[in-house]
Every structure is written in C-alpha cells, then in structure tokens.
Design an enzyme around this catalytic site. Structure first.
Site, PDB file in Angstrom:
ATOM      1  CG  HIS A 260      -0.114   3.721   5.711  1.00 45.83           C
ATOM      2  ND1 HIS A 260       0.267   3.041   6.847  1.00 45.83           N
ATOM      3  CD2 HIS A 260      -0.401   2.763   4.791  1.00 45.83           C
ATOM      4  CE1 HIS A 260       0.225   1.737   6.606  1.00 45.83           C
ATOM      5  NE2 HIS A 260      -0.177   1.541   5.383  1.00 45.83           N
TER       6      HIS A 260
ATOM      7  CB  CYS B 257      -0.928  -0.011   1.214  1.00 45.61           C
ATOM      8  SG  CYS B 257      -0.140  -0.514   2.761  1.00 45.61           S
TER       9      CYS B 257
END
Ligand code: NAD
Length: 364
Positions: free
Chosen positions: A220, A140
């Site tokens: 994130h 990711c």
C-alpha cells in the site's frame, strides 16, 4: 516458554508462526490448516504440528502423507495463547472455542472490533491489552497509520490527519483477485473505515481517510497530510521518525522510487519472504507548510502486523511490558533496515541514515 497456536496458516499466519519461532520466549504449539496444500507441506517441513481446521477434510491430509495432531479444539486446549489468522469473519466464529478453553486469543484486522476485548497496536495502546482475554491487531493500513501518528501526536500534537490510502488490489498469491486493470475508489464513501479504525487504538487523534484500490500486489502507499498544533521543521520530523524502531526512513540517495524497489531492497537485505515489517517513509517526501506536514509512506500489507501480533501475545499473557516486548520482538526479527551497513555504504552527506532498534544507527 509461551506455547502459541496459530489458526489459519495463510499470508499472515505463516509469517506469525515463523516470527514466534524466532522469539526467545515462545514456541509454536501447532498450526491449524484447512487445506492440504503447499502451505501445509511447508508447515510440516518446518516442524510445526499440524491441526485440522476442518475435521471433514482430515482425509485429504492423510492422503497427502501429512500427519495431523488433532483439531482446533485440541490446539486451543494445548496452547497458552492462540493467534487466529483466518479470513475475515472466521475468527469471530472461532472465538467461542478459544474462550471455552480459557485460552487468550489474538485476532486480526479483518475481524470487527467487537471480536475482542481490545484493539491493539503496540506503539499506541499495548497496556490496554495486558492481561485481557483477547485482542484484535488492527489492519495493515491502520497499524501503519497508528505507528506514524502516535509519535507525531506526542511530539507536536495532531490537530487533524487526512490520509489517502492507495491500496494494493490483492496479495501476490491471491490470483482470484485478478487480473484487473482499474483504479477503484474503495470504499466509494468518504471517509473510509480506516480512520475510525485508528480511533480504536488512538482515540484522541482525529483522522479522515480516503481509499483507492489499484492493480498492484506489492504494497500500500499512503499520501499523508497532518495538521499539527506545534509545527516543526521538516528535519525535526525526520529525526523523530528515525527514532521509531518500526519506521524506516528511506533516504533519497538509495534511489528507491517506489514499492517495487523497496521490495527488491528487502530481498537484497535477506528479509524472509522479502518482508518489510516497518512503515517505509520516504525522507525526501517529508515537508512542512505552515502547520501542515506531508509525507508518503509505503506499507507492506503482508508483514507489518506480524511484530504487532507477537507483542499482542506477550500483552495477553502478561509476560512483558510494552518496551520489553517491542525490543525483544524487534531484536529477534532483525527489525531496522541498515542503509549504512556493508553493501549500502554511507549516504552522500555522510550522515547515518539507518533506523534500528531504539533508534540505533547503521553503525550500531
Ligand atoms: P489468507 O486467506 O491468506 O489466509 C487465511 C488462511 O486461513 C488460509 O490458509 C485459509 O485456508 C485458512 N482458513 C480458512 N478458513 C479457516 C478456518 N475455519 N480455520 C482455520 N483456517 C482457515 O488470509 P490473510 O491475508 O492471512 O488474512 C488473515 C487475517 O489477517 C484477516 O483478518 C485479514 O483481514 C488480516 N490481514 C490481512 C492482511 C493482508 O494483506 N493479507 C494484512 C493485515 C491483516
């Protein structure tokens, strides 16, 4: 119709299966599950044929009233392409099964790069995976970095990128990772492995990364600094990023001050599971000082690799060019947050601020 088998039906696998269903040229051949739990029940409700990842546990599926169509071997035999979304390291164990059936396989970023012929990010190196026997969709974080750095490198030349990754401690369902109350350099060594991982899909773009883990599950966040060869104005960077279908430029007037509001926005927009497939770059964070570009981007770890996994399927099958596949995936998923659509109104400047397929604006 490409028949896609999904092995591992957790955070990534269930999203990939639903994304496959949304595509006009793909269908779910089946999903392989280890446990007869709520996710298996959901898969059955959605009409996905269930296959036993661990035949020793087949009895627990029968006891729960879940019908099994076979095991992973059967699924690999009946699928045109497998997407393996099992926990890190399990994909490498499964690779021989897919190869034995000559079934091309897409692996995920938790696997080592050598699990597949090629590492993959559609924006960076789609063509390298065309016709290959296997591809690994990079993680990711790496996917988000490649999506950002590829257009910057093409437009302005990247001399060096330095990125601090503030990484979520776990996914929302990963109760085993908490409770935690800490900020942990992770890995403690610098640079982290993410920079070299970007090199597997963008070998000519130097990037060093530092990683931290924090007690959040939402997304994130990347603090980005890129030294460019030909420095642009900040607005040129915003325009460039606004033209990228998998980057959402988040305007300041939305009042989105962090990952919490981004996720709330995604839910308000009716995104499945509140997913944000796009890198979310705060427009107001884009700044240029001399040759240094700075920005913040948020990355929804549970979903940004999903469109990439769909594109990887088409690349392995050789059924579409990069542009065709990305456009088809984006249209089928509904990529692009339309900040100017009804319910959001125009920005204070009256300028269209949305990002859509092929750079389409809110009004498209
Ligand atoms: P997960 O734990 O949510 O799901 C994995 C699923 O596979 C679970 O349902 C598990 O029961 C099942 N499983 C375990 N062993 C199996 C086996 N032998 N055969 C079939 N199924 C098995 O994991 P995830 O987060 O979806 O991660 C899958 C892959 O995607 C990993 O490589 C991971 O690194 C990568 N990835 C994860 C994220 C994320 O943030 N969750 C983001 C990008 C990439």
């Amino acid at each position: 119709m490409l028949r896609v088998g999904v092995v591992g039906y957790g955070t990534i696998g269930k999203r990939v299966a639903d994304a496959v269903t949304a595509q006009p040229d793909m269908t779910v051949a089946g999903v392989a599950k280890r446990s007869a739990n709520y996710e298996a029940a959901t898969a059955a409700e959605r009409g996905y044929p269930l296959y036993a990842a661990d035949p020793d546990r087949a009895g627990s599926f029968r006891a729960a009233g879940l019908v099994l169509a076979g095991d992973v071997d059967d699924l690999a035999a009946g699928a045109d392409v497998i997407v393996d979304a099992t926990p890190a390291g399990v994909g490498a164990e499964n690779a021989a099964t897919y190869a034995a059936h000559g079934t091309p396989a897409v692996f995920q970023g938790g696997e080592a790069a050598d699990v597949a012929e090629v590492s993959f990010c559609a924006r960076a190196n789609y063509d390298e995976a065309v016709g290959a026997a296997s591809a690994r969709v990079v993680s990711c974080n790496t996917t988000a970095l490649a999506r950002l750095l590829a257009p910057l490198d093409e437009a302005f030349g990247v001399e060096k990128a330095r990125v601090t990754l503030v990484r979520r401690g776990g996914d929302p369902a990963q109760t085993g990772r908490g409770p935690i109350n800490d900020v942990v350099p992770n890995p403690i060594t610098v640079p982290s492995h993410h920079g070299p991982d970007v090199g597997t899909v963008l070998p000519d773009v130097p990037v060093d990364t530092l990683g931290l883990k924090v007690p959040v599950t939402l997304m994130h966040t990347h603090g980005v600094n890129v030294t460019l060869e030909r420095p642009p104005e900040a607005d040129e960077v915003r325009d460039l990023l606004a033209g990228e279908s998998r980057i959402a430029l988040v305007p300041g007037w939305l009042g989105v001050d962090g990952a919490g509001k981004l996720k709330d926005l995604a839910l308000d927009a009716g995104r499945p599971r509140g997913d944000l497939w796009e890198n979310c770059v705060w427009a107001d964070s884009v700044a240029v000082r001399d040759r240094d570009l700075y920005c913040f981007q948020a990355v929804h770890q549970e979903s940004d690799v999903v469109p990439e996994s769909i594109d990887a399927v088409r690349a392995l099958a050789g059924t579409a060019t990069a542009a065709e596949s990305v456009a088809r995936t984006d249209a089928a998923l509904g990529m692009g947050l339309s900040f100017g659509a009804p319910g959001y109104g125009d920005g204070p400047t009256g300028r269209p601020v949305s990002v859509g397929v092929d750079g389409a604006t809110a009004d498209d």
